[in-house]
Design a protein around this motif. Structure first.
Motif, PDB file in Angstrom:
ATOM      1  N   TYR A  38       0.847  -1.193   0.000  1.00  0.00           N
ATOM      2  CA  TYR A  38       0.000   0.000   0.000  1.00  0.00           C
ATOM      3  C   TYR A  38       0.879   1.238   0.000  1.00  0.00           C
ATOM      4  CZ  TYR A  38      -3.731  -3.253   0.980  1.00  0.00           C
ATOM      5  OH  TYR A  38      -4.623  -4.294   0.884  1.00  0.00           O
ATOM      6  N   ASP A  39       0.564   2.161  -0.907  1.00  0.00           N
ATOM      7  CA  ASP A  39       1.332   3.394  -0.962  1.00  0.00           C
ATOM      8  C   ASP A  39       0.850   4.372   0.114  1.00  0.00           C
ATOM      9  OD1 ASP A  39      -0.965   4.672  -1.966  1.00  0.00           O
ATOM     10  OD2 ASP A  39      -0.257   4.637  -4.046  1.00  0.00           O
ATOM     11  N   LYS A  40       1.433   5.549   0.133  1.00  0.00           N
ATOM     12  CA  LYS A  40       1.118   6.541   1.165  1.00  0.00           C
ATOM     13  C   LYS A  40      -0.335   6.993   1.138  1.00  0.00           C
ATOM     14  CE  LYS A  40       5.810   8.271   1.411  1.00  0.00           C
ATOM     15  NZ  LYS A  40       6.722   9.380   1.198  1.00  0.00           N
ATOM     16  N   LYS A  41      -0.990   6.825  -0.012  1.00  0.00           N
ATOM     17  CA  LYS A  41      -2.395   7.207  -0.131  1.00  0.00           C
ATOM     18  C   LYS A  41      -3.329   6.039   0.144  1.00  0.00           C
ATOM     19  CE  LYS A  41      -1.447  10.859  -3.459  1.00  0.00           C
ATOM     20  NZ  LYS A  41      -1.721  11.392  -4.790  1.00  0.00           N
ATOM     21  N   GLY A  42      -2.767   4.896   0.504  1.00  0.00           N
ATOM     22  CA  GLY A  42      -3.583   3.728   0.804  1.00  0.00           C
ATOM     23  C   GLY A  42      -3.984   2.922  -0.414  1.00  0.00           C
ATOM     24  N   VAL A  43      -3.411   3.243  -1.568  1.00  0.00           N
ATOM     25  CA  VAL A  43      -3.720   2.521  -2.796  1.00  0.00           C
ATOM     26  C   VAL A  43      -2.929   1.214  -2.817  1.00  0.00           C
ATOM     27  CG1 VAL A  43      -3.638   2.582  -5.324  1.00  0.00           C
ATOM     28  CG2 VAL A  43      -4.213   4.650  -4.037  1.00  0.00           C
ATOM     29  N   ARG A  44      -3.628   0.127  -3.071  1.00  0.00           N
ATOM     30  CA  ARG A  44      -2.994  -1.189  -3.083  1.00  0.00           C
ATOM     31  C   ARG A  44      -2.299  -1.451  -4.414  1.00  0.00           C
ATOM     32  NH1 ARG A  44      -6.370  -6.665  -3.179  1.00  0.00           N
ATOM     33  NH2 ARG A  44      -6.484  -5.999  -5.319  1.00  0.00           N
ATOM     34  N   HIS A  45      -1.109  -2.008  -4.338  1.00  0.00           N
ATOM     35  CA  HIS A  45      -0.340  -2.435  -5.504  1.00  0.00           C
ATOM     36  C   HIS A  45       0.049  -3.887  -5.290  1.00  0.00           C
ATOM     37  CE1 HIS A  45       0.150   1.742  -6.905  1.00  0.00           C
ATOM     38  NE2 HIS A  45       0.231   2.024  -5.619  1.00  0.00           N
ATOM     39  N   THR A  46      -0.029  -4.678  -6.350  1.00  0.00           N
ATOM     40  CA  THR A  46       0.365  -6.078  -6.279  1.00  0.00           C
ATOM     41  C   THR A  46       1.523  -6.284  -7.253  1.00  0.00           C
ATOM     42  OG1 THR A  46      -1.922  -6.665  -5.799  1.00  0.00           O
ATOM     43  CG2 THR A  46      -0.479  -8.456  -6.441  1.00  0.00           C
ATOM     44  N   PRO A  47       2.754  -6.182  -6.760  1.00  0.00           N
ATOM     45  CA  PRO A  47       3.906  -6.300  -7.653  1.00  0.00           C
ATOM     46  C   PRO A  47       4.042  -7.713  -8.209  1.00  0.00           C
ATOM     47  CG  PRO A  47       4.622  -6.156  -5.368  1.00  0.00           C
ATOM     48  CD  PRO A  47       3.138  -5.969  -5.374  1.00  0.00           C
ATOM     49  N   ARG A  48       4.480  -7.804  -9.445  1.00  0.00           N
ATOM     50  CA  ARG A  48       4.720  -9.094 -10.098  1.00  0.00           C
ATOM     51  C   ARG A  48       6.163  -9.199 -10.574  1.00  0.00           C
ATOM     52  NH1 ARG A  48       1.379 -11.281  -7.531  1.00  0.00           N
ATOM     53  NH2 ARG A  48      -0.822 -11.124  -8.020  1.00  0.00           N
ATOM     54  N   GLU A  49       7.022  -8.397  -9.980  1.00  0.00           N
ATOM     55  CA  GLU A  49       8.426  -8.367 -10.372  1.00  0.00           C
ATOM     56  C   GLU A  49       9.335  -9.100  -9.394  1.00  0.00           C
ATOM     57  OE1 GLU A  49       9.771  -7.025 -13.178  1.00  0.00           O
ATOM     58  OE2 GLU A  49       7.753  -6.602 -13.854  1.00  0.00           O
ATOM     59  N   TRP A  50       8.772  -9.636  -8.329  1.00  0.00           N
ATOM     60  CA  TRP A  50       9.590 -10.246  -7.281  1.00  0.00           C
ATOM     61  C   TRP A  50       9.325 -11.742  -7.220  1.00  0.00           C
ATOM     62  CZ3 TRP A  50      12.998  -6.769  -5.980  1.00  0.00           C
ATOM     63  CH2 TRP A  50      12.647  -5.421  -6.047  1.00  0.00           C
ATOM     64  N   PHE A  51      10.404 -12.511  -7.177  1.00  0.00           N
ATOM     65  CA  PHE A  51      10.300 -13.967  -7.154  1.00  0.00           C
ATOM     66  C   PHE A  51      11.100 -14.515  -5.983  1.00  0.00           C
ATOM     67  CE2 PHE A  51       9.711 -12.497 -11.438  1.00  0.00           C
ATOM     68  CZ  PHE A  51       8.572 -13.158 -11.825  1.00  0.00           C
ATOM     69  N   ILE A  52      10.645 -15.632  -5.462  1.00  0.00           N
ATOM     70  CA  ILE A  52      11.339 -16.289  -4.361  1.00  0.00           C
ATOM     71  C   ILE A  52      12.143 -17.438  -4.962  1.00  0.00           C
ATOM     72  CG2 ILE A  52      11.073 -17.508  -2.184  1.00  0.00           C
ATOM     73  CD1 ILE A  52       8.349 -16.038  -1.925  1.00  0.00           C
ATOM     74  N   ALA A  53      13.406 -17.185  -5.207  1.00  0.00           N
ATOM     75  CA  ALA A  53      14.306 -18.184  -5.778  1.00  0.00           C
ATOM     76  C   ALA A  53      15.737 -17.780  -5.435  1.00  0.00           C
ATOM     77  CB  ALA A  53      14.131 -18.275  -7.289  1.00  0.00           C
ATOM     78  N   PRO A  54      16.596 -18.753  -5.189  1.00  0.00           N
ATOM     79  CA  PRO A  54      18.005 -18.429  -4.904  1.00  0.00           C
ATOM     80  C   PRO A  54      18.665 -17.747  -6.106  1.00  0.00           C
ATOM     81  CG  PRO A  54      17.511 -20.708  -4.311  1.00  0.00           C
ATOM     82  CD  PRO A  54      16.325 -20.184  -5.079  1.00  0.00           C
TER      83      PRO A  54
END
Length: 85
Positions: A38-54
């Motif tokens: 959530y940004d400073k204005k309370g707007v929700r963002h769902t990032p798709r750039e982050w992965f859980i992998a070594p």
């Protein structure tokens, strides 16, 4: 929306960097970090750039893409390994 640290930088030669990114997203799609931010204005963002992998696995996948062998493999999220299809 948060500080990050650059871990690795890759220069692309004789390839389309957007295509490389697309292939990485497809390959690691099953381990995408599922988080809402959530940004400073309370707007929700769902990032798709982050992965859980070594990092070593990500580097290995890039080599497989460069060698055009990626189609023979998949990422096993439970074993945290690249395995044969």
């Amino acid at each position: 929306m948060a500080p990050v640290s650059i871990i690795s930088i890759y220069q692309c030669y004789n390839m389309n960097p957007q295509k490389l990114e697309q292939l990485l997203h497809s390959f690691f799609g099953n381990c995408c970090l599922n988080i809402d931010v959530y940004d400073k204005k309370g707007v929700r963002h769902t990032p798709r750039e982050w992965f859980i992998a070594p990092l070593s696995i990500i580097e290995e996948s890039i080599e497989l893409i460069i060698n055009r062998d990626i189609v023979n493999y998949k990422y096993d999220i439970n074993k945290e390994q690249i395995i044969n299809r």
